[in-house]
Design a protein around this motif. Structure first.
Motif, PDB file in Angstrom:
ATOM      1  N   GLN A  89      16.152  36.127 -54.643  1.00  0.00           N
ATOM      2  CA  GLN A  89      17.060  37.114 -55.211  1.00  0.00           C
ATOM      3  C   GLN A  89      18.062  37.546 -54.155  1.00  0.00           C
ATOM      4  O   GLN A  89      17.747  37.673 -52.991  1.00  0.00           O
ATOM      5  N   ARG A  90      19.291  37.785 -54.568  1.00  0.00           N
ATOM      6  CA  ARG A  90      20.352  38.130 -53.626  1.00  0.00           C
ATOM      7  C   ARG A  90      20.927  39.485 -53.980  1.00  0.00           C
ATOM      8  O   ARG A  90      20.955  39.862 -55.124  1.00  0.00           O
TER       9      ARG A  90
ATOM     10  N   CYS B 122      29.856  29.529 -48.598  1.00  0.00           N
ATOM     11  CA  CYS B 122      29.266  30.090 -49.822  1.00  0.00           C
ATOM     12  C   CYS B 122      28.286  31.186 -49.433  1.00  0.00           C
ATOM     13  O   CYS B 122      27.193  30.920 -48.928  1.00  0.00           O
TER      14      CYS B 122
ATOM     15  N   ASN C 161      25.759  36.138 -52.004  1.00  0.00           N
ATOM     16  CA  ASN C 161      26.098  36.843 -53.246  1.00  0.00           C
ATOM     17  C   ASN C 161      27.089  36.073 -54.104  1.00  0.00           C
ATOM     18  O   ASN C 161      27.647  36.615 -55.051  1.00  0.00           O
TER      19      ASN C 161
ATOM     20  N   PRO D 124      28.341  33.286 -56.943  1.00  0.00           N
ATOM     21  CA  PRO D 124      27.767  32.952 -58.257  1.00  0.00           C
ATOM     22  C   PRO D 124      26.735  31.830 -58.156  1.00  0.00           C
ATOM     23  O   PRO D 124      26.822  30.958 -57.285  1.00  0.00           O
ATOM     24  N   ASP D 125      25.757  31.871 -59.053  1.00  0.00           N
ATOM     25  CA  ASP D 125      24.690  30.876 -59.028  1.00  0.00           C
ATOM     26  C   ASP D 125      25.222  29.457 -59.173  1.00  0.00           C
ATOM     27  O   ASP D 125      24.685  28.523 -58.571  1.00  0.00           O
ATOM     28  N   SER D 126      26.256  29.282 -59.977  1.00  0.00           N
ATOM     29  CA  SER D 126      26.806  27.936 -60.166  1.00  0.00           C
ATOM     30  C   SER D 126      27.341  27.370 -58.856  1.00  0.00           C
ATOM     31  O   SER D 126      27.148  26.182 -58.550  1.00  0.00           O
ATOM     32  N   ASP D 127      28.012  28.217 -58.060  1.00  0.00           N
ATOM     33  CA  ASP D 127      28.513  27.756 -56.765  1.00  0.00           C
ATOM     34  C   ASP D 127      27.362  27.442 -55.819  1.00  0.00           C
ATOM     35  O   ASP D 127      27.383  26.434 -55.091  1.00  0.00           O
ATOM     36  N   GLN D 128      26.363  28.297 -55.814  1.00  0.00           N
ATOM     37  CA  GLN D 128      25.213  28.061 -54.950  1.00  0.00           C
ATOM     38  C   GLN D 128      24.537  26.735 -55.296  1.00  0.00           C
ATOM     39  O   GLN D 128      24.196  25.948 -54.406  1.00  0.00           O
ATOM     40  N   GLN D 129      24.315  26.504 -56.572  1.00  0.00           N
ATOM     41  CA  GLN D 129      23.626  25.290 -56.991  1.00  0.00           C
ATOM     42  C   GLN D 129      24.426  24.041 -56.635  1.00  0.00           C
ATOM     43  O   GLN D 129      23.856  23.021 -56.225  1.00  0.00           O
TER      44      GLN D 129
ATOM     45  N   PHE E 154      16.794  29.409 -53.548  1.00  0.00           N
ATOM     46  CA  PHE E 154      17.357  30.707 -53.206  1.00  0.00           C
ATOM     47  C   PHE E 154      16.512  31.815 -53.812  1.00  0.00           C
ATOM     48  O   PHE E 154      16.089  31.730 -54.962  1.00  0.00           O
TER      49      PHE E 154
END
Length: 516
Positions: free
Chosen positions: A515-516, A414, A417, A419-424, A513
């Protein structure tokens, strides 16, 4: 950011030599403040810190043996980075002038990750010379003829190439060598080297001798002996294949994205952030003379990609020094320019080497807070997870990595950059795995949990009897009766589920996280 062949290569702001010293001092102050009045305080880092004591043990070695907090802090940073990426890139300066890397050495670093030398190397050192040993020589010294430049084809380094100490801020000595001091020291350096020419010292030993001579310490007392030992250990580790070395100008597997000079990466980052700092200065409450002086120094360092030269320009200016507190606000002073230059230099270096810039449990400086932690280019992790990882013994960390291998693999895939949903989702998995692996047996907590469950069961039983004898005996809708019976039945399990969700949410909050 340049795209590297290895999508997981990262650089850590924590490993910057100045950041390593700041972090070390923070741990040192915490340990000193928790000691009793009659206990010996941990000394500051200087040339004596690396020198042998009467028992043959240096102050540095004794410090890390008596205070495991230093190792836990370093282990937490290293392991947090390892979970996100199997490849971490450091510069030669971060190795040869970084207190954590020199205090512990390569054997401890590899042991913290459970590596025995048969795995793919986790750590890659990037430098501008053909070999790591030449990087040590050129990082710390200048040739007798300061105009002499080594070509990329030179494969050997001989001791006569050592002229004097390089003008630099040496973090492991807490000494700043100016150009004038370097030139004055040249005669003493050559005299000392000639005197010991027959001793067949290694380059690391020769440089340690120069360190001791500059600090006016007797080399026979073992001054800076540990530095020479650690430098040689890192050089030998690279020769044995325990770590990797890559020359920045060469086209190798992990830096094949480098097709330009550092200046080409430096100028765009500077241009963007210089405008931001000028806008702040224009809106500040400083008088016009202070603003003009501030802009003049900013213009000078904006065209200087060599950090040591830029810091010298800042220190020689007439601007006020400013405080070094991490919670300081920006003013038209030298420290603001230092914070600004550190920010743009790290971004440019990560961009140049094709890496993702990352910070682990690190407080942003004054300019980072003003401009945004990362300017949309880097990743930040912080919190309790790092502390838990640092407290794990090496064998427990290896077991954790094996038991959580799928979660770690998914997180590594992951990118920042994504998506936030994947990161979370992936960060919840990692946080949950760390928390479960670090959980411990506690009789007091277990007793408290059993008592809570017992009280909840008594309350539910009382409600059940009340409903059965009074409420359900009256004319109430069957739907209400079924809903009440269902709630009474599942309530104990509902409490367990709510407790698990609370623990997981608390763990997730420890990894953030930027800002990316």
């Amino acid at each position: 950011m340049s795209q590297s062949v290895c999508p997981y290569a990262i650089m850590l702001t924590n490993f910057d030599s100045e950041e390593q010293l700041n972090d070390w001092n923070q741990v040192r102050h915490q340990c000193n403040s928790s000691q009793k009045c009659d206990q010996e305080r941990i000394p500051e880092v200087n040339s004596k810190f690396w020198s042998d004591g009467p028992d043959g043990v240096s102050i540095c070695e004794r410090t890390i043996q008596q205070y495991p907090e230093f190792l836990e802090r370093f282990a937490g940073i290293l392991r947090t980075a390892f979970l996100y990426s199997p490849h971490v890139l450091v510069t030669d300066a971060e190795i040869f002038d970084g207190i954590y890397f020199l205090a512990f050495g390569p054997d401890v670093v590899l042991d913290l990750l459970g590596q025995n030398g048969y795995e793919e190397s986790f750590l890659t050192v990037s430098g501008r010379q053909p070999t790591l040993e030449q990087c040590l020589l050129r990082f710390t010294t200048v040739p007798p003829d300061s105009q002499h430049q080594h070509s990329a084809e030179e494969e050997t380094v001989t001791l006569p190439d050592i002229g004097t100490l390089r003008p630099l801020e040496y973090q492991v000595l807490q000494e700043t060598v100016t150009t004038e001091e370097s030139q004055r020291f040249a005669s003493r350096a050559r005299a000392g080297l000639n005197e010991h020419a027959g001793d067949h010292w290694s380059i690391a030993q020769e440089i340690a001798y120069l360190y001791a001579a500059y600090c006016q310490q007797d080399r026979s007392d073992g001054t800076c002996q540990l530095l020479a030992q650690r430098w040689q250990e890192w050089i030998d580790a690279e020769r044995k294949g325990l770590i990797r070395y890559e020359q920045q100008g060469s086209q190798t597997e992990s830096n094949s994205g480098i097709v330009r000079s550092f200046n080409d990466a430096f100028l765009p980052v500077v241009s963007e952030n210089a405008d931001c700092l000028r806008s702040w200065c224009s809106a500040s409450k400083a008088d016009e003379a202070a603003k003009t002086a501030f802009w003049d120094v900013l213009d000078k360092i904006s065209h200087e990609p060599r950090r040591s030269k830029a810091f010298a320009l800042i220190r020689h200016s007439t601007l006020p020094l400013g405080t070094t507190d991490c919670n300081r606000i920006m003013e038209c002073d030298q420290q603001t320019l230092v914070d600004w230059y550190q920010f743009v230099y790290r971004l440019a270096m990560a961009d140049y080497l094709g890496c993702c810039l990352m910070a682990v449990q690190s407080k942003p400086n004054s300019y980072e807070r003003y401009a945004g932690r990362t300017g949309g280019r880097s990743l930040m992790l912080s919190g309790k997870v790092t502390e838990l990882l640092g407290q794990m013994p090496s064998n427990c960390f290896v077991q954790f990595c094996y038991q959580s291998r799928n979660a770690i693999k998914q997180w590594r895939n992951c990118r920042p950059n994504a998506p936030d949903s994947d990161q979370q989702r992936h960060i919840r998995n990692i946080a949950y795995c760390v928390q479960k692996s670090a959980s411990q047996l506690d009789r007091k907590q277990d007793n408290l949990k059993i008592i809570k469950q017992f009280i909840a069961t008594l309350i539910i039983a009382s409600i059940s009897v009340f409903c059965d004898k009074i409420i359900f005996s009256s004319s109430i809708s069957i739907i209400v009766i079924l809903a009440g019976a269902w709630f009474i039945e599942v309530f104990p399990e509902l409490l367990t589920m709510m407790e698990w969700m609370h623990d997981q949410h608390t763990a997730v909050q420890t990894m953030v996280f930027a800002q990316r």
